[in-house]
Scaffold this motif. Sequence first.
Motif, mmCIF file in Angstrom:
data_model
loop_
_atom_site.group_PDB
_atom_site.id
_atom_site.type_symbol
_atom_site.label_atom_id
_atom_site.label_comp_id
_atom_site.label_asym_id
_atom_site.label_seq_id
_atom_site.Cartn_x
_atom_site.Cartn_y
_atom_site.Cartn_z
ATOM 1 N N ALA A 1 -4.113 6.217 1.099
ATOM 2 C CA ALA A 1 -4.097 4.841 0.613
ATOM 3 C C ALA A 1 -5.037 4.669 -0.579
ATOM 4 O O ALA A 1 -4.701 4.006 -1.562
ATOM 5 N N VAL A 2 -6.213 5.265 -0.506
ATOM 6 C CA VAL A 2 -7.168 5.175 -1.615
ATOM 7 C C VAL A 2 -6.596 5.853 -2.857
ATOM 8 O O VAL A 2 -6.684 5.310 -3.963
ATOM 9 N N GLU B 1 -6.841 -12.102 5.566
ATOM 10 C CA GLU B 1 -6.386 -10.893 4.876
ATOM 11 C C GLU B 1 -7.001 -10.791 3.495
ATOM 12 O O GLU B 1 -7.505 -9.749 3.088
ATOM 13 N N ARG B 2 -6.993 -11.880 2.764
ATOM 14 C CA ARG B 2 -7.557 -11.882 1.415
ATOM 15 C C ARG B 2 -9.064 -11.681 1.474
ATOM 16 O O ARG B 2 -9.643 -11.005 0.630
ATOM 17 N N GLY C 1 -1.396 -0.561 12.347
ATOM 18 C CA GLY C 1 -2.169 -1.806 12.370
ATOM 19 C C GLY C 1 -3.560 -1.629 11.784
ATOM 20 O O GLY C 1 -4.053 -2.476 11.035
ATOM 21 N N GLN C 2 -4.182 -0.519 12.107
ATOM 22 C CA GLN C 2 -5.520 -0.250 11.599
ATOM 23 C C GLN C 2 -5.494 -0.089 10.082
ATOM 24 O O GLN C 2 -6.340 -0.635 9.376
ATOM 25 N N LEU C 3 -4.516 0.648 9.573
ATOM 26 C CA LEU C 3 -4.416 0.841 8.122
ATOM 27 C C LEU C 3 -4.012 -0.440 7.424
ATOM 28 O O LEU C 3 -4.401 -0.676 6.279
ATOM 29 N N GLY D 1 -4.532 -4.146 3.612
ATOM 30 C CA GLY D 1 -4.036 -5.485 3.340
ATOM 31 C C GLY D 1 -2.556 -5.514 2.975
ATOM 32 O O GLY D 1 -2.024 -6.542 2.605
ATOM 33 N N ASP D 2 -1.868 -4.393 3.090
ATOM 34 C CA ASP D 2 -0.447 -4.308 2.731
ATOM 35 C C ASP D 2 0.261 -3.548 3.847
ATOM 36 O O ASP D 2 0.058 -2.348 4.020
ATOM 37 N N PHE D 3 1.118 -4.262 4.586
ATOM 38 C CA PHE D 3 1.761 -3.665 5.751
ATOM 39 C C PHE D 3 2.673 -2.498 5.372
ATOM 40 O O PHE D 3 2.664 -1.456 6.035
#
Length: 168
Positions: free
Chosen positions: A67-68, A101-102, A19-21, A26-28
């Motif tokens: 993720a980065v 989210e956006r 959830g935090q990530l 912004g992408d589950f």
Amino acid sequence: MTEEEFADFYTRSVHRLTGQLYVMTGDFHEAQDVVQEAFVRAWGHRRRLEQDLGPEAWVRTVARRLAVSRWRRMVRGRRAWRRRGDPEVSEGPDPGAVDLERALRGMPARQRQCAALYYVCDLPVEQIAAETRLSTGTVKTHLFRARAGLAGLLDQQGRVRTTDGGRL
């Protein structure tokens, strides 16, 4: 950390970390992937995790860095396709609607990261500073700017405004 302790740690924290990530990326599905990869890496370092500040912070930091890295590869790939002259693929839903989210994805990465760690992870400013290797003053500045950016999008009832003046 024994295998049983690691399994318990995984069970307690995988959903919270995903959830935090998700808030940060912004992408589950991307959040699920990087959290799983971070846990795989944590398994290899499980003996050292006991000595660190906290295993959850370690996994969160690794997942964020993954993720980065993935995002950077994606951006480089898109640039390569544009240089080649191929048409871009349209992304996601109607860009006219603004949702939370956006709005979060539109923030600079450090603001979004600090806001997610503070509001979603419920971490104190000092711990955010330690995890992100920023000073506490810098974390507070990012939080202030993140709040100011989001405040412009929310009305008094907490609903998100759309770009056409309507409300969601």
